[in-house]
Design a protein around this motif. Structure first.
Motif, PDB file in Angstrom:
ATOM      1  N   LEU A 289      36.187  41.787  37.273  1.00  0.00           N
ATOM      2  CA  LEU A 289      35.910  42.403  38.575  1.00  0.00           C
ATOM      3  C   LEU A 289      36.957  42.029  39.625  1.00  0.00           C
ATOM      4  O   LEU A 289      37.327  42.858  40.452  1.00  0.00           O
ATOM      5  CB  LEU A 289      34.519  41.979  39.049  1.00  0.00           C
ATOM      6  CG  LEU A 289      34.043  42.509  40.398  1.00  0.00           C
ATOM      7  CD1 LEU A 289      34.001  44.031  40.402  1.00  0.00           C
ATOM      8  CD2 LEU A 289      32.658  41.943  40.740  1.00  0.00           C
ATOM      9  N   VAL A 290      37.446  40.797  39.572  1.00  0.00           N
ATOM     10  CA  VAL A 290      38.328  40.278  40.610  1.00  0.00           C
ATOM     11  C   VAL A 290      39.615  39.765  39.969  1.00  0.00           C
ATOM     12  O   VAL A 290      39.566  38.957  39.037  1.00  0.00           O
ATOM     13  CB  VAL A 290      37.640  39.151  41.398  1.00  0.00           C
ATOM     14  CG1 VAL A 290      38.588  38.566  42.434  1.00  0.00           C
ATOM     15  CG2 VAL A 290      36.375  39.669  42.069  1.00  0.00           C
ATOM     16  N   ALA A 291      40.743  40.225  40.466  1.00  0.00           N
ATOM     17  CA  ALA A 291      42.041  39.768  39.973  1.00  0.00           C
ATOM     18  C   ALA A 291      42.403  38.420  40.618  1.00  0.00           C
ATOM     19  O   ALA A 291      41.939  38.116  41.718  1.00  0.00           O
ATOM     20  CB  ALA A 291      43.117  40.802  40.279  1.00  0.00           C
ATOM     21  N   PRO A 292      43.234  37.625  39.953  1.00  0.00           N
ATOM     22  CA  PRO A 292      43.582  36.302  40.489  1.00  0.00           C
ATOM     23  C   PRO A 292      44.710  36.326  41.520  1.00  0.00           C
ATOM     24  O   PRO A 292      45.151  35.273  41.957  1.00  0.00           O
ATOM     25  CB  PRO A 292      44.019  35.537  39.237  1.00  0.00           C
ATOM     26  CG  PRO A 292      44.604  36.585  38.354  1.00  0.00           C
ATOM     27  CD  PRO A 292      43.769  37.824  38.594  1.00  0.00           C
ATOM     28  N   VAL A 293      45.169  37.511  41.899  1.00  0.00           N
ATOM     29  CA  VAL A 293      46.354  37.617  42.753  1.00  0.00           C
ATOM     30  C   VAL A 293      46.062  38.448  43.998  1.00  0.00           C
ATOM     31  O   VAL A 293      45.061  39.158  44.064  1.00  0.00           O
ATOM     32  CB  VAL A 293      47.529  38.261  41.987  1.00  0.00           C
ATOM     33  CG1 VAL A 293      47.917  37.411  40.789  1.00  0.00           C
ATOM     34  CG2 VAL A 293      47.175  39.683  41.541  1.00  0.00           C
TER      35      VAL A 293
ATOM     36  N   ALA B 126      38.923  34.236  50.310  1.00  0.00           N
ATOM     37  CA  ALA B 126      38.981  33.159  49.315  1.00  0.00           C
ATOM     38  C   ALA B 126      40.373  33.041  48.706  1.00  0.00           C
ATOM     39  O   ALA B 126      40.511  32.688  47.532  1.00  0.00           O
ATOM     40  CB  ALA B 126      37.938  33.401  48.226  1.00  0.00           C
ATOM     41  N   GLN B 127      41.395  33.362  49.492  1.00  0.00           N
ATOM     42  CA  GLN B 127      42.773  33.257  49.004  1.00  0.00           C
ATOM     43  C   GLN B 127      43.395  31.944  49.468  1.00  0.00           C
ATOM     44  O   GLN B 127      43.107  31.458  50.557  1.00  0.00           O
ATOM     45  CB  GLN B 127      43.612  34.430  49.531  1.00  0.00           C
ATOM     46  CG  GLN B 127      43.094  35.804  49.134  1.00  0.00           C
ATOM     47  CD  GLN B 127      43.128  36.042  47.634  1.00  0.00           C
ATOM     48  OE1 GLN B 127      44.152  35.831  46.977  1.00  0.00           O
ATOM     49  NE2 GLN B 127      41.999  36.489  47.085  1.00  0.00           N
ATOM     50  N   ARG B 128      44.255  31.391  48.635  1.00  0.00           N
ATOM     51  CA  ARG B 128      45.000  30.199  49.022  1.00  0.00           C
ATOM     52  C   ARG B 128      46.460  30.585  49.270  1.00  0.00           C
ATOM     53  O   ARG B 128      46.956  31.570  48.710  1.00  0.00           O
ATOM     54  CB  ARG B 128      44.903  29.127  47.944  1.00  0.00           C
ATOM     55  CG  ARG B 128      45.463  29.515  46.604  1.00  0.00           C
ATOM     56  CD  ARG B 128      45.481  28.318  45.655  1.00  0.00           C
ATOM     57  NE  ARG B 128      45.915  28.734  44.333  1.00  0.00           N
ATOM     58  CZ  ARG B 128      45.231  28.544  43.233  1.00  0.00           C
ATOM     59  NH1 ARG B 128      44.053  27.947  43.283  1.00  0.00           N
ATOM     60  NH2 ARG B 128      45.706  28.939  42.070  1.00  0.00           N
ATOM     61  N   ALA B 129      47.132  29.799  50.063  1.00  0.00           N
ATOM     62  CA  ALA B 129      48.516  30.099  50.440  1.00  0.00           C
ATOM     63  C   ALA B 129      49.446  29.720  49.291  1.00  0.00           C
ATOM     64  O   ALA B 129      49.832  28.560  49.138  1.00  0.00           O
ATOM     65  CB  ALA B 129      48.890  29.348  51.702  1.00  0.00           C
ATOM     66  N   CYS B 130      49.804  30.710  48.485  1.00  0.00           N
ATOM     67  CA  CYS B 130      50.669  30.438  47.335  1.00  0.00           C
ATOM     68  C   CYS B 130      52.147  30.561  47.699  1.00  0.00           C
ATOM     69  O   CYS B 130      53.006  30.218  46.885  1.00  0.00           O
ATOM     70  CB  CYS B 130      50.323  31.391  46.195  1.00  0.00           C
ATOM     71  SG  CYS B 130      50.493  33.132  46.617  1.00  0.00           S
ATOM     72  N   CYS B 131      52.443  31.063  48.898  1.00  0.00           N
ATOM     73  CA  CYS B 131      53.827  31.181  49.344  1.00  0.00           C
ATOM     74  C   CYS B 131      53.801  31.221  50.876  1.00  0.00           C
ATOM     75  O   CYS B 131      52.760  31.524  51.476  1.00  0.00           O
ATOM     76  CB  CYS B 131      54.487  32.443  48.777  1.00  0.00           C
ATOM     77  SG  CYS B 131      53.695  33.991  49.283  1.00  0.00           S
ATOM     78  N   PRO B 132      54.906  30.919  51.531  1.00  0.00           N
ATOM     79  CA  PRO B 132      54.905  30.876  53.007  1.00  0.00           C
ATOM     80  C   PRO B 132      54.473  32.188  53.653  1.00  0.00           C
ATOM     81  O   PRO B 132      53.780  32.188  54.669  1.00  0.00           O
ATOM     82  CB  PRO B 132      56.360  30.532  53.340  1.00  0.00           C
ATOM     83  CG  PRO B 132      56.870  29.805  52.131  1.00  0.00           C
ATOM     84  CD  PRO B 132      56.189  30.456  50.962  1.00  0.00           C
ATOM     85  N   GLU B 133      54.865  33.307  53.068  1.00  0.00           N
ATOM     86  CA  GLU B 133      54.522  34.595  53.685  1.00  0.00           C
ATOM     87  C   GLU B 133      53.020  34.839  53.640  1.00  0.00           C
ATOM     88  O   GLU B 133      52.409  35.260  54.623  1.00  0.00           O
ATOM     89  CB  GLU B 133      55.262  35.730  52.983  1.00  0.00           C
ATOM     90  CG  GLU B 133      55.092  37.067  53.707  1.00  0.00           C
ATOM     91  CD  GLU B 133      56.053  38.126  53.214  1.00  0.00           C
ATOM     92  OE1 GLU B 133      56.132  39.179  53.860  1.00  0.00           O
ATOM     93  OE2 GLU B 133      56.707  37.901  52.186  1.00  0.00           O
ATOM     94  N   LEU B 134      52.400  34.543  52.483  1.00  0.00           N
ATOM     95  CA  LEU B 134      50.959  34.734  52.390  1.00  0.00           C
ATOM     96  C   LEU B 134      50.230  33.721  53.257  1.00  0.00           C
ATOM     97  O   LEU B 134      49.194  34.039  53.858  1.00  0.00           O
ATOM     98  CB  LEU B 134      50.511  34.625  50.933  1.00  0.00           C
ATOM     99  CG  LEU B 134      49.040  34.950  50.659  1.00  0.00           C
ATOM    100  CD1 LEU B 134      48.690  36.346  51.171  1.00  0.00           C
ATOM    101  CD2 LEU B 134      48.723  34.846  49.173  1.00  0.00           C
ATOM    102  N   GLU B 135      50.766  32.516  53.361  1.00  0.00           N
ATOM    103  CA  GLU B 135      50.143  31.507  54.219  1.00  0.00           C
ATOM    104  C   GLU B 135      50.072  31.999  55.655  1.00  0.00           C
ATOM    105  O   GLU B 135      49.037  31.857  56.332  1.00  0.00           O
ATOM    106  CB  GLU B 135      50.924  30.197  54.149  1.00  0.00           C
ATOM    107  CG  GLU B 135      50.327  29.105  55.028  1.00  0.00           C
ATOM    108  CD  GLU B 135      51.096  27.796  54.942  1.00  0.00           C
ATOM    109  OE1 GLU B 135      50.521  26.762  55.312  1.00  0.00           O
ATOM    110  OE2 GLU B 135      52.256  27.827  54.506  1.00  0.00           O
ATOM    111  N   ALA B 136      51.140  32.610  56.136  1.00  0.00           N
ATOM    112  CA  ALA B 136      51.145  33.121  57.505  1.00  0.00           C
ATOM    113  C   ALA B 136      50.092  34.196  57.695  1.00  0.00           C
ATOM    114  O   ALA B 136      49.424  34.254  58.739  1.00  0.00           O
ATOM    115  CB  ALA B 136      52.535  33.669  57.839  1.00  0.00           C
TER     116      ALA B 136
END
Length: 424
Positions: free
Chosen positions: A42-46, A129-139
Motif C-alpha cells: 500500500l505504501v512505498a518506502p520513498v 511520516a517521512q525522514r530527512a534522507c537528503c538536505p532538499e527533502l529535509e528543508a
C-alpha cells in the motif's frame, strides 16, 4: 526530478506510532495497524521530489478543466449521452476528484480523471511520516511542519460541500458507503476518514449500501442497536458511478430526491470522469466549438494526450497502430480492463475492446523512480509512477504518487504503493 535518487525516506516507526495513536481513540480503529500490515504494497518506502514548474502546470490544467466543466456548453455536450441519474443537478461539486498525470519530456500529461479518488487520507498520514534522507527533502519537511495539517483541508472540503447544498442546516451524520466496505483494499482509509470526521464532532458510520433505506424523504441507516439514524451526507466510494445497480437504490433515490448530500455523484462523473471527456479535451475543433479561448486550448492540447473513441470505422487503423495507444473503458476505474497497445492480443481486441465501449489514448510513457529492493537497502529496482492531484472544486489539495511495476498501477509489488510528492 530525482530519477536517480535511491533515498529511503519513509519512517515506518513514526508511521506505526501514528496508526497506534489513531487506534487508541476508538475500538473500531483498533484494527488499523493490522489492516495496514495486511497490505504490504500500500505504501512505498520513498518520496518524490517533482519540479515546482510541473506542479504549477498541473494546477493550471486542473483549474482550466474545472472551469470548463462548469460552463453551460460543456454540460450540455457532456450530459447529452449521460445516464438519467447524471441529469439531476446539484450544488455539490464532488469531493476528492482525482486527476492522474504522467510526467514526460513534454511536461505533465493528463492520463485520466476520477471521481472518488482513493488514498488522500493515507497520503496525508505517510507525508507526515517521512525522514530527512537528503538536505532538499529535509528543508521540505521542516517547512511543511509549520503549515496546517493536510487533514484540516480534507475536513474543510466536506464542510464546504455540505454548505453548498444545505447552507442553513447543521451537518450531523455522515455515512462512508461502499460495497462490502470491510473487504475493500482501501478500507484503512475509510477508518481514517471515520476518525477524522468523528473527531470533528460528526456521527460517522462505514456502511454497505444495502444497509441503507430511503423513506419519509430521508436516507436511513440502522445502528448496531437497531435504531434508525437519518444520514445527512454520503461520502460515496461506490464504483457504480451512475448508481444504477439495484443494491444502490437507496443511495440513488436519496440523491435524486435531495434527501441527502451524495458526494461525489453521477453528474460529477459524467461531467469529468467519463473517459469520453478526454476526447473533447484533446480536440482543438471541439474546444473551439465550446467557446474555449486560445490560451486555454493551447494549455489543454499540450497536456491532454490525443484520445479517440474506438468505433467500427476506425478499428482497423487503431489495431494497426495499437502500439501508440493505451485502451481504456469509458466508465473504467483503477486501471481495470485497461490495456497497453503493445501488449494487446487479438483475442482481447476482438472479444473485449471492440464489443465494449473503449477509448484509445495516445500513449504517454510514465516516468521512473528507483526504489531500494528491500527495506534494509541493497539493490535498487526501477518503478514507474503516476502523479495524482486530489482536487476539490478546481483546487489541488494534495499531490501524491503511485509507484508500480507492470502495465498499470496495481498495488501488488513490494516497494510500490502510495508515495508523497514534494516540490523541488
Amino acid at each position: 526530478m530525482h530519477h536517480t535518487c535511491t533515498c529511503h525516506s519513509l519512517d515506518r516507526a513514526r508511521l506505526a506510532q501514528a496508526l497506534d495513536a489513531w487506534a487508541a481513540d476508538d475500538p473500531m480503529l483498533a484494527q488499523l495497524p493490522a489492516r495496514f500490515a495486511e497490505r504490504p504494497h500500500l505504501v512505498a518506502p520513498v518520496a518524490l521530489l517533482v519540479p515546482e514548474a510541473d506542479l504549477a502546470t498541473i494546477r493550471a490544467v486542473v483549474a482550466a478543466i474545472d472551469h470548463l466543466a462548469q460552463t453551460a456548453a460543456w454540460q450540455e455536450a457532456a450530459l447529452a449521452a449521460a445516464p438519467e441519474t447524471a441529469q439531476h443537478d446539484t450544488p455539490a461539486r464532488g469531493v476528492l476528484m482525482g486527476y492522474d498525470f504522467h510526467l514526460t519530456e513534454r511536461g505533465p500529461q493528463l492520463i485520466e480523471i476520477n471521481t472518488n479518488a482513493g488514498g488522500a487520507m493515507i497520503n496525508a498520514m505517510i507525508r507526515a511520516a517521512q525522514r530527512a534522507c537528503c538536505p532538499e527533502l529535509e528543508a521540505k519537511i521542516v517547512a511543511e511542519a509549520k503549515q496546517p495539517p493536510l487533514e484540516a483541508a480534507l475536513l474543510r472540503m466536506f464542510q464546504t460541500e455540505w454548505r453548498r447544498c444545505r447552507a442553513n442546516a447543521p451537518l450531523t451524520t455522515i455515512a462512508i458507503v461502499d460495497d462490502d466496505p470491510g473487504e475493500q483494499y482501501l478500507y484503512p482509509e475509510f477508518l481514517l476518514f471515520c476518525a477524522l470526521l468523528t473527531e470533528a464532532g460528526y456521527r460517522v458510520a462505514i456502511a454497505d449500501p444495502t444497509a441503507l433505506t430511503y423513506s419519509d424523504g430521508r436516507l436511513w441507516l440502522r445502528d448496531t442497536m437497531g435504531a434508525r439514524i437519518a444520514i445527512d451526507l454520503v461520502y460515496n466510494r461506490l464504483t457504480d458511478f451512475a448508481l444504477e445497480a439495484p443494491a444502490h437504490a437507496a443511495v440513488r433515490d436519496a440523491y435524486l430526491g435531495d434527501a441527502a448530500v451524495v458526494t461525489p455523484h453521477p453528474r460529477a462523473h459524467a461531467l469529468l470522469a467519463d473517459k469520453r471527456r478526454l476526447i473533447t479535451l484533446s480536440d482543438d475543433a471541439a474546444l473551439q466549438a465550446l467557446g474555449v479561448d486560445g490560451e486555454t486550448r493551447a494549455l489543454l492540447l499540450a497536456h491532454v494526450p490525443a484520445t479517440l473513441l474506438v468505433t467500427p470505422e476506425n478499428a482497423a487503423t487503431l489495431w494497426a497502430e495499437r502500439r501508440a495507444f493505451f485502451f481504456k473503458p469509458v466508465a473504467g476505474y483503477g486501471s481495470k480492463a485497461a490495456y497497453r497497445g503493445d501488449k494487446l492480443t487479438r483475442r482481447v481486441w476482438e472479444t473485449v475492446i471492440l464489443p465494449g465501449s473503449y477509448v484509445a489514448q495516445a500513449y504517454a510513457a510514465p516516468a521512473v523512480r528507483a526504489v531500494p529492493e528491500a527495506e534494509t537497502g541493497g539493490a535498487t529496482k526501477p518503478f514507474k509512477f503516476d502523479l495524482r492531484a486530489y482536487v476539490y472544486a478546481g483546487e489541488v489539495l494534495l499531490f501524491a504518487a503511485r509507484l508500480y511495476a507492470g502495465q498499470t498501477t496495481n498495488f501488488r509489488t513490494l516497494g510500490g504503493g502510495f508515495a508523497p510528492v514534494f516540490a523541488a
